[in-house]
Design a protein around this motif. Structure first.
Motif, PDB file in Angstrom:
ATOM      1  N   GLY A 118      42.497  36.744  28.608  1.00  0.00           N
ATOM      2  CA  GLY A 118      42.669  36.503  30.057  1.00  0.00           C
ATOM      3  C   GLY A 118      42.436  37.677  30.958  1.00  0.00           C
ATOM      4  O   GLY A 118      42.990  37.508  32.213  1.00  0.00           O
ATOM      5  N   CYS A 119      42.303  39.177  30.559  1.00  0.00           N
ATOM      6  CA  CYS A 119      42.184  40.677  31.217  1.00  0.00           C
ATOM      7  C   CYS A 119      42.020  39.810  32.625  1.00  0.00           C
ATOM      8  O   CYS A 119      42.669  40.059  33.764  1.00  0.00           O
ATOM      9  N   LEU A 120      40.870  39.493  32.742  1.00  0.00           N
ATOM     10  CA  LEU A 120      40.617  39.353  34.743  1.00  0.00           C
ATOM     11  C   LEU A 120      41.299  38.370  35.757  1.00  0.00           C
ATOM     12  O   LEU A 120      41.614  38.631  36.247  1.00  0.00           O
ATOM     13  N   LEU A 121      41.722  37.267  35.042  1.00  0.00           N
ATOM     14  CA  LEU A 121      42.360  36.550  35.319  1.00  0.00           C
ATOM     15  C   LEU A 121      43.630  37.056  35.713  1.00  0.00           C
ATOM     16  O   LEU A 121      44.319  36.598  37.137  1.00  0.00           O
ATOM     17  N   LEU A 122      44.417  37.515  34.588  1.00  0.00           N
ATOM     18  CA  LEU A 122      45.530  37.425  35.206  1.00  0.00           C
ATOM     19  C   LEU A 122      45.663  38.736  36.035  1.00  0.00           C
ATOM     20  O   LEU A 122      46.651  39.148  36.798  1.00  0.00           O
ATOM     21  N   ALA A 123      44.559  39.705  35.921  1.00  0.00           N
ATOM     22  CA  ALA A 123      45.017  41.089  36.854  1.00  0.00           C
ATOM     23  C   ALA A 123      44.749  39.924  38.371  1.00  0.00           C
ATOM     24  O   ALA A 123      45.122  41.450  39.347  1.00  0.00           O
ATOM     25  N   ALA A 124      43.503  39.952  38.176  1.00  0.00           N
ATOM     26  CA  ALA A 124      43.312  38.883  40.043  1.00  0.00           C
ATOM     27  C   ALA A 124      44.989  38.629  39.987  1.00  0.00           C
ATOM     28  O   ALA A 124      45.039  38.282  41.493  1.00  0.00           O
ATOM     29  N   LEU A 125      45.158  37.531  39.624  1.00  0.00           N
ATOM     30  CA  LEU A 125      46.415  36.748  39.926  1.00  0.00           C
ATOM     31  C   LEU A 125      47.513  38.095  39.879  1.00  0.00           C
ATOM     32  O   LEU A 125      48.694  37.538  40.809  1.00  0.00           O
TER      33      LEU A 125
END
Length: 274
Positions: A118-125
C-alpha cells in the motif's frame, strides 16, 4: 557477540557485516549503536535472540522482514513476505506526482494498481488530504496487509483495498493512477540477489518473458481510468523506457515525462490521455 556475528555475516556474503550486526543487536535487545559502544562489556544473559536473527540474516532474509517494518516516504509500513519491500527508488513516483500536481487540492481520487504494502497509495493520500483512493492487488493476504498499513497510518477512512486482476472490476475515473507492477524479465530472476529471489513474493517480481507483461494489461485500460486531466505514473526497469513509450503510444496515451531516480536511472514514466 558482535565480533562473532560480524565474522559470520561476512562469511555469508552480507555487505557491511559490522553495521548489520549492530542493527540485529538492536532488533534483539532494543539497544541502539550508541548504547552498544558505551557498554561494550555489558553481560548479555540470553544470546539466542541475537544469534537467531544473525542466522536468519546470514541465510539472506531481508532486514525489513526481520524487523517487520520499512519506512517509505513519510510513512512507516508493516511488511511481511506477502508484500514486496518498499524501496527508495519507488519514491521517484511520488516525487513525479508532486512535481506535476503541486497544488494539494487538485487530486481527489487515486488508484494504485498492484498495491503490495500500500506504500504508493498511502503516500499519495498522506500528501493530498482531500483525496480518497483504491488499491488493487491480485493476492488477498497482500491486500489485507495494505489495509492494515492504512489503519496503522490513520488513513483507513480514505483508502479501500480490493482483490482483482488489475483494473478489471472498475468503472470509474481517477485523477491519478499509480503503479509499480512486476517488471523483471523471467530470464533475469535467477540472477537477482538472494534476499530478493528467495524471500520476496515472486508474483510481484516476474514481469513475463520481456518484463512488460503487466504493462500490456495496464496501459490499454488507462484512457478509461483517467479523468480528462488525469495522470498515470508507472515504475519500470532498466532499459524498458523506449518499449513503454511505444506501448503507451499504441494505447492512445501521451508521454509527459520520463523520470530518473537518485542514482540517475530512468525509473518512472508519466502519462496522460491524448
Amino acid at each position: 557477540m558482535l565480533a562473532d556475528a560480524t565474522e559470520y555475516l561476512a562469511e555469508h556474503g552480507i555487505d557491511q557485516p559490522r553495521k548489520e550486526a549492530r542493527l540485529l543487536f538492536e532488533l534483539a535487545y532494543g539497544q541502539d549503536t550508541a548504547w552498544q559502544m558505551i557498554h561494550p562489556d555489558e553481560p548479555i544473559s540470553d544470546p539466542m535472540p541475537f544469534f537467531g536473527f544473525v542466522q536468519r540474516r546470514g541465510k539472506g532474509e531481508p532486514m525489513a522482514y526481520l524487523r517487520g517494518s520499512k519506512g517509505f516516504w513519510s510513512l512507516d509500513l508493516e511488511v511481511t513476505r506477502d508484500t514486496l519491500i518498499p524501496r527508495g527508488d519507488t519514491e521517484t513516483l511520488m516525487e513525479a506526482l508532486i512535481r506535476h500536481r503541486p497544488d494539494r487540492s487538485t487530486v481527489s481520487s487515486v488508484l494504485d494498481l498492484g498495491t503490495g504494502s500500500g506504500c504508493l497509495l498511502l503516500a499519495a493520500l498522506a500528501e493530498y488530504p482531500a483525496a480518497r483512493g483504491i488499491g488493487i492487488d491480485r493476492v488477498e493476504s497482500t491486500a489485507r496487509q495494505a489495509a492494515k498499513n492504512a489503519r496503522l497510518n490513520h488513513l483507513e477512512e480514505r483508502a479501500l483495498f480490493c482483490v482483482a486482476q488489475w483494473a478489471a472490476p472498475l468503472a470509474a475515473r481517477f485523477d491519478v493512477v499509480i503503479s509499480n507492477p512486476p517488471y523483471i524479465p523471467q530470464a533475469d530472476i535467477g540472477g537477482l540477489m538472494k534476499d530478493v529471489a528467495d524471500y520476496e513474493p515472486m508474483m510481484a517480481l516476474d514481469g513475463g518473458a520481456d518484463g512488460l507483461a503487466a504493462y500490456r494489461d495496464i496501459l490499454p485500460c488507462l484512457p478509461n481510468l483517467l479523468t480528462p486531466d488525469g495522470l498515470a505514473i508507472l515504475e519500470f526497469g532498466i532499459g524498458q523506457g523506449d518499449d513503454l513509450k511505444e506501448l503507451a503510444r499504441v494505447a492512445g496515451l501521451q508521454v509527459v515525462e520520463l523520470c530518473a531516480d537518485l542514482g540517475g536511472i530512468t525509473r518512472a514514466i508519466v502519462l496522460s490521455r491524448e
